[in-house]
Design a protein around this motif. Structure first.
Motif, PDB file in Angstrom:
ATOM      1  N   SER A 171       0.815  -1.207   0.000  1.00  0.00           N
ATOM      2  CA  SER A 171       0.000   0.000   0.000  1.00  0.00           C
ATOM      3  C   SER A 171       0.851   1.259   0.000  1.00  0.00           C
ATOM      4  N   ASN A 174       3.004   0.967  -3.715  1.00  0.00           N
ATOM      5  CA  ASN A 174       2.307   0.425  -4.871  1.00  0.00           C
ATOM      6  C   ASN A 174       2.308   1.412  -6.042  1.00  0.00           C
ATOM      7  N   GLY A 175       2.751   0.919  -7.206  1.00  0.00           N
ATOM      8  CA  GLY A 175       2.770   1.753  -8.395  1.00  0.00           C
ATOM      9  C   GLY A 175       4.028   2.558  -8.580  1.00  0.00           C
ATOM     10  N   LYS A 319       5.590  -8.931  -7.088  1.00  0.00           N
ATOM     11  CA  LYS A 319       5.062  -7.565  -7.188  1.00  0.00           C
ATOM     12  C   LYS A 319       5.986  -6.652  -7.993  1.00  0.00           C
ATOM     13  N   VAL A 335       4.398  -3.047  -8.256  1.00  0.00           N
ATOM     14  CA  VAL A 335       2.943  -2.907  -8.263  1.00  0.00           C
ATOM     15  C   VAL A 335       2.298  -4.225  -7.841  1.00  0.00           C
ATOM     16  N   HIS A 388      -7.781  -0.157  -8.537  1.00  0.00           N
ATOM     17  CA  HIS A 388      -7.077  -0.757  -7.402  1.00  0.00           C
ATOM     18  C   HIS A 388      -5.758  -0.058  -7.089  1.00  0.00           C
ATOM     19  N   LEU A 389      -5.415   0.955  -7.882  1.00  0.00           N
ATOM     20  CA  LEU A 389      -4.152   1.663  -7.695  1.00  0.00           C
ATOM     21  C   LEU A 389      -4.441   3.136  -7.480  1.00  0.00           C
ATOM     22  N   GLU A 390      -4.156   3.608  -6.287  1.00  0.00           N
ATOM     23  CA  GLU A 390      -4.488   4.983  -5.938  1.00  0.00           C
ATOM     24  C   GLU A 390      -3.692   5.964  -6.793  1.00  0.00           C
ATOM     25  N   CYS A 394      -5.057   1.106 -12.737  1.00  0.00           N
ATOM     26  CA  CYS A 394      -4.665  -0.244 -12.321  1.00  0.00           C
ATOM     27  C   CYS A 394      -4.627  -1.164 -13.541  1.00  0.00           C
TER      28      CYS A 394
END
Length: 409
Positions: A171, A174-175, A319, A335, A388-390, A394
């Motif tokens: 979290s 991520n990304g 990931k 990610v 799903h990706l802030e 996503c």
């Protein structure tokens, strides 16, 4: 004293903090500055300004002890300093941060107790994964120096959430784009050749992320297999071109000989026609060679994208996703696809079918998705509905949009 800035680090207000905090027992400096030698001129100018404000500054060119290793000197200087300032440039991230990150176990104890102040020297520099959650200062900010002095003048106990932390859940990161991999043969690489990437060991920027190193080597090996295939195709192409050139030489020679024989016949119109044929053959050959070269480059990139898709099927549980848009560089992103994977499971009732479709999506779309995510640029507007990706698109949104646009690699 300092307002909350870009990454959420807060400083407790203290109107009296207009002088450097007193040095405690075991402390010799207010700040340790780590920077790349390519940024020495700018950093030394900053050091002069900080010292003119009464700050004790530690840096390697002056304060490292001769005869000791760089790691030993860095560890001791960090321990003797109140804070750590990192001058982030592309060269620093490539070299000096990798040295620190690769030996994180050596520095973790002292770094977790020291506030870290990342300073962005170059626009667009890729912030290391383990610094992404920190407040950073940008040198192009008109108030950069004032903000920096406020941080350095603030006692450590009043700084909150400003230290390097161990590996965090997805979290947080991520990304995030990671440092790209560059082909080991980039200097001798032709445009139409596929690059080769080192699979000897996991790169420094991935050692705290990749748990299964054999899985990483297998993934890189898949991409390197394109280079091996290209070696064969290059030899085959050379043979075919040689045969074609030989045929053209023979044809031109025959036409030229006939033209020469008929040139003395004043009533013959064959020799201008033969000359025109020669010119057309020559122009057509040059055009065909140019088109073959361009198609060869596009074909190589396409093959590397397919290989990256196969590699991502292996790396998804780590990931990490890879993407290729050229023959010499692999873009990488951190990610989590867990949410997107659940969406596939909900969309397709049978588990086997869902896993199959998710795997096919990785094969065909994950390379392009990784490149878009690494560059923070997508070839379509960001969907209004949250994914799903802030703050970004996503993977399942990317696949859905590409399918609706008729894109299928």
């Amino acid at each position: 004293m300092m307002d909350e800035m870009s990454s959420g680090v807060s400083v407790a207000a203290d109107p009296s903090a207009d002088v450097p905090p007193p040095l405690k027992q075991g402390e010799a400096f207010h700040v340790f500055i780590s920077y790349s030698s390519t940024d020495a001129q700018w950093t030394h100018s900053l050091i002069d300004r900080l010292e003119s404000n009464g700050l004790g500054v530690c840096y390697h060119e002056r304060d490292f002890t001769a005869g000791r290793t760089v790691l030993e000197n860095m560890s001791e200087c960090i321990q003797e300093s109140q804070k750590v300032l990192l001058v982030l440039s592309s060269e620093f991230v490539r070299s000096r941060w990798c040295l620190l990150e690769a030996n994180m176990s050596l520095f973790r104890d002292c770094l977790e107790r020291k506030p870290i102040v990342p300073v962005i020297l170059e626009p667009g520099v890729c912030v290391p994964l383990h610094l992404c959650h920190l407040t950073y200062l940008e040198v192009h900010d008109p108030e950069f120096e004032a903000k920096l002095l406020k941080v350095l003048f603030t006692p450590n106990r009043q700084l909150q959430g400003s230290t390097v932390v161990p590996y965090q859940p997805p979290s947080l990161y991520n990304g995030k784009p990671l440092q790209p991999l560059t082909a080991t043969n980039v200097e001798s690489l032709y445009k139409w050749d596929a690059g080769r990437f080192s699979d000897m060991d996991v790169p420094d920027q991935l050692r705290l992320i990749i748990e299964d190193r054999e899985r990483y080597r297998e993934a890189v090996g898949i991409i390197n297999s394109v280079s091996q295939k290209r070696v064969f195709s290059k030899w085959l192409q050379a043979v075919l071109i040689g045969v074609g050139v030989g045929f053209l030489i023979t044809l031109e020679g025959g036409i030229g000989y006939i033209s020469f024989l008929l040139a003395f016949n004043p009533h013959s119109y064959f020799w201008p026609l033969a000359l025109s044929c020669q010119v057309c053959i020559l122009i057509g050959t040059l055009v065909q060679l140019g088109l073959t070269k361009r198609e060869s480059v596009a074909h190589t990139v396409k093959e590397m994208q397919k290989a990256a898709g196969r590699a991502n099927v292996i790396l998804r549980d780590e990931k990490v996703l890879m993407g290729c848009q050229s023959t010499s560089k692999i873009h990488m992103v951190y990610v989590s696809l867990d949410g997107c994977r659940r969406t596939f499971a909900e969309t397709f009732s049978e588990r086997a079918s869902a896993e199959n479709m998710f795997g096919r999506a990785l094969l065909y779309f994950s390379s392009g998705y990784a490149c878009c995510l690494a560059k923070r640029s997508f070839p379509f507007p960001v969907p209004a509905a949250p994914g799903h990706l802030e703050g970004a698109v996503c993977f399942c949104q990317y696949v859905s949009t590409q399918l609706s646009l008729g894109e299928w690699m």
